[in-house]
Design an enzyme around this catalytic site. Structure first.
Site, PDB file in Angstrom:
ATOM      1  N   HIS A 160       0.841  -1.207   0.000  1.00  0.00           N
ATOM      2  CA  HIS A 160       0.000   0.000   0.000  1.00  0.00           C
ATOM      3  C   HIS A 160       0.875   1.255   0.000  1.00  0.00           C
ATOM      4  CE1 HIS A 160       0.466   0.853   4.368  1.00  0.00           C
ATOM      5  NE2 HIS A 160       0.311  -0.440   4.568  1.00  0.00           N
TER       6      HIS A 160
ATOM      7  N   ASP B 297      -0.193   4.337   0.981  1.00  0.00           N
ATOM      8  CA  ASP B 297      -0.577   5.362   1.957  1.00  0.00           C
ATOM      9  C   ASP B 297       0.104   5.167   3.307  1.00  0.00           C
ATOM     10  OD1 ASP B 297      -2.211   3.029   2.262  1.00  0.00           O
ATOM     11  OD2 ASP B 297      -3.618   4.176   3.498  1.00  0.00           O
TER      12      ASP B 297
ATOM     13  N   ASP C  88       6.132   1.046   7.686  1.00  0.00           N
ATOM     14  CA  ASP C  88       4.778   0.647   7.263  1.00  0.00           C
ATOM     15  C   ASP C  88       4.276   1.572   6.165  1.00  0.00           C
ATOM     16  OD1 ASP C  88       2.300  -0.556   7.145  1.00  0.00           O
ATOM     17  OD2 ASP C  88       1.556   0.376   8.977  1.00  0.00           O
TER      18      ASP C  88
ATOM     19  N   GLU D 222      -5.165   1.949   2.525  1.00  0.00           N
ATOM     20  CA  GLU D 222      -5.163   0.753   3.377  1.00  0.00           C
ATOM     21  C   GLU D 222      -5.325   1.115   4.847  1.00  0.00           C
ATOM     22  OE1 GLU D 222      -3.401  -2.406   5.967  1.00  0.00           O
ATOM     23  OE2 GLU D 222      -2.764  -0.320   5.709  1.00  0.00           O
ATOM     24  N   GLU D 223      -4.863   2.295   5.231  1.00  0.00           N
ATOM     25  CA  GLU D 223      -4.817   2.663   6.641  1.00  0.00           C
ATOM     26  C   GLU D 223      -6.137   3.223   7.181  1.00  0.00           C
ATOM     27  OE1 GLU D 223      -2.503   1.793   8.455  1.00  0.00           O
ATOM     28  OE2 GLU D 223      -0.559   1.892   7.460  1.00  0.00           O
TER      29      GLU D 223
ATOM     30  N   GLU E 249       3.771  -6.164   3.953  1.00  0.00           N
ATOM     31  CA  GLU E 249       3.555  -5.590   5.279  1.00  0.00           C
ATOM     32  C   GLU E 249       4.827  -5.730   6.120  1.00  0.00           C
ATOM     33  OE1 GLU E 249       1.265  -3.958   6.840  1.00  0.00           O
ATOM     34  OE2 GLU E 249      -0.479  -4.100   5.528  1.00  0.00           O
TER      35      GLU E 249
ATOM     36  N   HIS F 248       3.310   3.383  12.627  1.00  0.00           N
ATOM     37  CA  HIS F 248       2.463   4.489  13.069  1.00  0.00           C
ATOM     38  C   HIS F 248       3.097   5.347  14.159  1.00  0.00           C
ATOM     39  CE1 HIS F 248      -1.323   2.007  11.691  1.00  0.00           C
ATOM     40  NE2 HIS F 248      -0.376   2.092  10.758  1.00  0.00           N
TER      41      HIS F 248
END
Length: 351
Positions: free
Chosen positions: A68, A70, A94, A124-125, A153, A327
């Site tokens: 992903h 984003d 991530d 995705e987030e 991932e 994150h």
């Protein structure tokens, strides 16, 4: 345009420095599309801010490598910076390091030993209905056809098989309103959640082994809502619980388990997503495991491997980032891990 000829570590930094918070991936998706479209051996398609590129060599097998584009919101952690062997910045772990590895493979392996589909997707987030993979699966399912999929991932360079399912439920306790000066005329719903919390505190999570990998389930309160005013005995209180369940259970079985735990209480399910079995016994997955090495472990969390599983495509999680750093404001990725991941996947696609 992104320079796919540069070292994978420098490419990671370049991708990180293109801000792509969920819903704002267009600039990065444009760069990815331009870079891949310059490679004559790839067929490139686009849906929204999801870019799909694939070889068409008529190999006996097709594998899919997805990542992903984003990130979570920037937290004063752009542009990227290097300190020693670590690259810091929003999305480094991530999962822009994984995206960089996939792009590097696309640029350096024109004739892989199996056909490859590369998928770089958006959103995705955030909420599932905006997920780019979800949209492509609905509108262009043929783009995702494959015998096996690798989701880049963050796994710290270890294969993580399958994923847990997840559901949320509201446990409602009802009471009777009254003036707080005459509380004995009412029934306090907030006080009434004590047995709900007691059951959660006493709960013993399952540790089931699924296809050789041990999963650790969890059932936890993640929210409490109650109260009317500072002088009113509340007549309603809701405890929201989250159940992370192993992929040997269906959503329906997981829901039935939650009902059993909270027998006697009002239970309403808010949302749910199924898990995915590891699928490591599939021949293509076994070959991937042999190429990457190490001892696979269970993915403790939900990822888009569940979407591939629903499409009948066995999938695993594998990427250079550390999932424990995802994150965080101080998120980083190990530069040697990026190189190691590139080497492992290169071996898989060429030997």
């Amino acid at each position: 345009m992104l320079d796919l000829t540069q070292d994978v570590r420098a490419l990671t930094a370049a991708i990180v420095d293109i801000e792509s918070v969920s819903g704002g991936e267009r600039a990065l998706a444009d760069e990815v599309e331009r870079a891949l479209s310059a490679l004559p051996y790839l067929k490139v398609d686009r849906s929204g801010d999801t870019v799909v590129a694939r070889t068409e060599l008529s190999r006996a097998e097709r594998v899919l490598i997805a990542g992903h584009l984003d990130t979570v919101p920037v937290a004063d952690n752009l542009p990227s910076r290097v300190e020693g062997d670590l690259l810091y910045g929003c999305g480094t772990s991530d999962m822009k390091a994984g995206v960089a590895v996939a792009l590097k493979l696309a640029a350096t392996v024109p004739a892989p030993n199996k056909d490859v589909t590369y998928v770089f997707y958006d959103c995705e987030e955030i909420e599932a209905e905006r997920n780019g993979l979800n949209r492509v699966a609905r509108e262009h399912p043929d783009w995702l056809a494959a015998d096996f999929a690798v989701l880049m991932e963050p796994t710290d360079g270890v294969i993580e098989g399958g994923c847990q399912g997840t559901l949320r439920a509201d446990i409602t306790v009802r009471g009777k309103r009254a003036h707080s000066a005459r509380s004995w005329f009412g029934i306090n719903a907030i006080h009434g959640i004590e047995p709900v919390l007691a059951r959660l505190n006493a709960y013993e999570a399952r540790l089931p082994v699924v296809d050789g990998l041990e999963y650790h389930e969890g059932l936890n309160a993640v929210g409490v809502r109650g109260g009317v005013a500072g002088n009113v005995i509340p007549d309603l209180c809701v405890v929201t619980v989250n159940y992370r369940f192993a992929p040997d259970l269906t959503i329906e079985q997981a829901q039935e388990h939650v009902r059993e735990v909270f027998d006697g209480f009002e239970v309403a399910f808010v949302d749910a997503a199924p898990g995915a079995r590891p699928g490591l016994t599939h021949p293509v997955a076994a070959a991937f495991t042999a190429a990457v090495g190490g001892t696979p472990r269970a993915k403790l969390g939900w990822t888009d491997v569940a979407r591939f599983s629903a499409l009948g495509v066995p999938a695993v999680n594998y990427g250079p980032g550390d999932p424990n750093l995802a994150h965080q404001q101080g998120e980083y990725v190990s530069l040697p891990k990026i190189v190691e991941s590139e080497r492992a996947l290169l071996d898989w696609l060429t030997k």
